[in-house]
Write a protein that holds these residues in place. Structure first.
Motif, PDB file in Angstrom:
ATOM      1  N   LEU A 109       2.992 -21.955   4.256  1.00 31.13           N
ATOM      2  CA  LEU A 109       2.336 -23.226   4.465  1.00 31.13           C
ATOM      3  C   LEU A 109       1.860 -23.484   5.956  1.00 31.13           C
ATOM      4  N   ALA A 110       2.887 -23.500   6.769  1.00 31.13           N
ATOM      5  CA  ALA A 110       2.684 -23.619   8.029  1.00 31.13           C
ATOM      6  C   ALA A 110       1.274 -22.826   8.708  1.00 31.13           C
ATOM      7  N   ILE A 111       1.488 -21.370   8.536  1.00 31.24           N
ATOM      8  CA  ILE A 111       0.574 -20.475   8.733  1.00 31.24           C
ATOM      9  C   ILE A 111      -0.800 -20.864   7.974  1.00 31.24           C
ATOM     10  N   GLY A 112      -0.909 -21.078   6.689  1.00 33.32           N
ATOM     11  CA  GLY A 112      -1.991 -21.460   6.069  1.00 33.32           C
ATOM     12  C   GLY A 112      -2.594 -22.769   6.658  1.00 33.32           C
ATOM     13  N   VAL A 113      -2.084 -23.742   7.067  1.00 31.37           N
ATOM     14  CA  VAL A 113      -2.455 -25.018   7.701  1.00 31.37           C
ATOM     15  C   VAL A 113      -3.143 -24.712   8.880  1.00 31.37           C
ATOM     16  N   MET A 114      -2.288 -23.934   9.825  1.00 33.44           N
ATOM     17  CA  MET A 114      -3.143 -23.604  10.896  1.00 33.44           C
ATOM     18  C   MET A 114      -4.289 -22.892  10.662  1.00 33.44           C
ATOM     19  N   PHE A 115      -4.437 -21.638   9.953  1.00 35.90           N
ATOM     20  CA  PHE A 115      -5.882 -21.156   9.899  1.00 35.90           C
ATOM     21  C   PHE A 115      -7.017 -22.291   9.112  1.00 35.90           C
ATOM     22  N   GLY A 164      -8.679 -18.115   3.426  1.00 35.56           N
ATOM     23  CA  GLY A 164      -7.726 -17.178   3.801  1.00 35.56           C
ATOM     24  C   GLY A 164      -6.534 -17.929   3.955  1.00 35.56           C
ATOM     25  N   GLY A 165      -6.660 -19.247   4.841  1.00 36.99           N
ATOM     26  CA  GLY A 165      -5.703 -20.299   4.791  1.00 36.99           C
ATOM     27  C   GLY A 165      -5.313 -20.995   3.637  1.00 36.99           C
ATOM     28  N   VAL A 172       1.107 -14.097  17.578  1.00 39.73           N
ATOM     29  CA  VAL A 172       1.830 -14.781  16.375  1.00 39.73           C
ATOM     30  C   VAL A 172       1.230 -15.042  15.093  1.00 39.73           C
ATOM     31  N   LEU A 173       0.004 -15.342  15.210  1.00 37.58           N
ATOM     32  CA  LEU A 173      -0.735 -15.257  14.008  1.00 37.58           C
ATOM     33  C   LEU A 173      -1.036 -13.855  13.164  1.00 37.58           C
ATOM     34  N   PHE A 174      -1.175 -12.932  14.197  1.00 36.48           N
ATOM     35  CA  PHE A 174      -1.360 -11.578  13.691  1.00 36.48           C
ATOM     36  C   PHE A 174      -0.285 -10.935  13.029  1.00 36.48           C
ATOM     37  N   ALA A 175       0.761 -11.212  13.585  1.00 35.47           N
ATOM     38  CA  ALA A 175       2.278 -10.693  13.077  1.00 35.47           C
ATOM     39  C   ALA A 175       2.262 -11.293  11.888  1.00 35.47           C
ATOM     40  N   ALA A 176       2.472 -12.843  11.716  1.00 36.73           N
ATOM     41  CA  ALA A 176       2.714 -13.419  10.669  1.00 36.73           C
ATOM     42  C   ALA A 176       1.865 -13.273   9.341  1.00 36.73           C
TER      43      ALA A 176
END
Length: 152
Positions: free
Chosen positions: A20-26, A68-69, A114-118
């Protein structure tokens, strides 16, 4: 063979929160490119940065971030979305942030890293039980294991 996880629901909850957190950022970054900035401005900016095929790269970055997000948020095709998002961040690292140092306030690559690794983490682990992937593929695994356990 790995031992069974003691509390698998905790891992699945962690994957949900992370997705959810990473998806919202993307989605936010993709939406900004799509709605606020517009394709022509994004492509022009990519051209100024020396990114090859700026029109194609702008479309790729915009739609991979946006779709993707969304895929991460709903938990659909997460391994594929994770790989595409990681590729997008690898391009951002190489063409934009690599020479700016580590820290974000100087245009550095810490956020991109961080986004790459996540993204790679989610590509490797999958979406977890609390996702559309879990609903779709989890049932298929259960059906397959039931067929295997039924004597012929």
């Amino acid at each position: 063979m790995l031992p069974p996880r003691r509390f698998p629901v905790l891992s699945d909850a962690g994957l949900l929160i992370g997705r959810l957190a990473i998806g919202v950022m993307f989605v936010a970054h993709g939406w900004k490119k799509f709605a606020d900035t517009g394709h022509s401005e994004v492509a022009a900016g990519f051209d100024e940065l020396g990114i090859p095929l700026p029109d194609a790269a702008a479309a790729f970055a915009t739609y991979v971030e946006l779709l993707g997000g969304i895929a991460l948020i709903i938990g659909l095709l997460v391994p594929l979305a994770g790989v595409l998002l990681a590729a997008n961040m690898a391009g951002a690292f190489y063409y934009v942030h690599m020479d700016q140092g580590f820290f974000l306030d100087k245009g550095g690559y810490e956020y991109v890293m961080v986004l790459f690794a996540a993204s790679l983490l989610l590509a490797g682990t999958g979406a977890g039980r609390f996702s559309l992937d879990g609903l779709i593929w989890g049932r298929r695994r259960e059906d397959a294991s039931e067929r295997e356990s039924v004597p012929a």
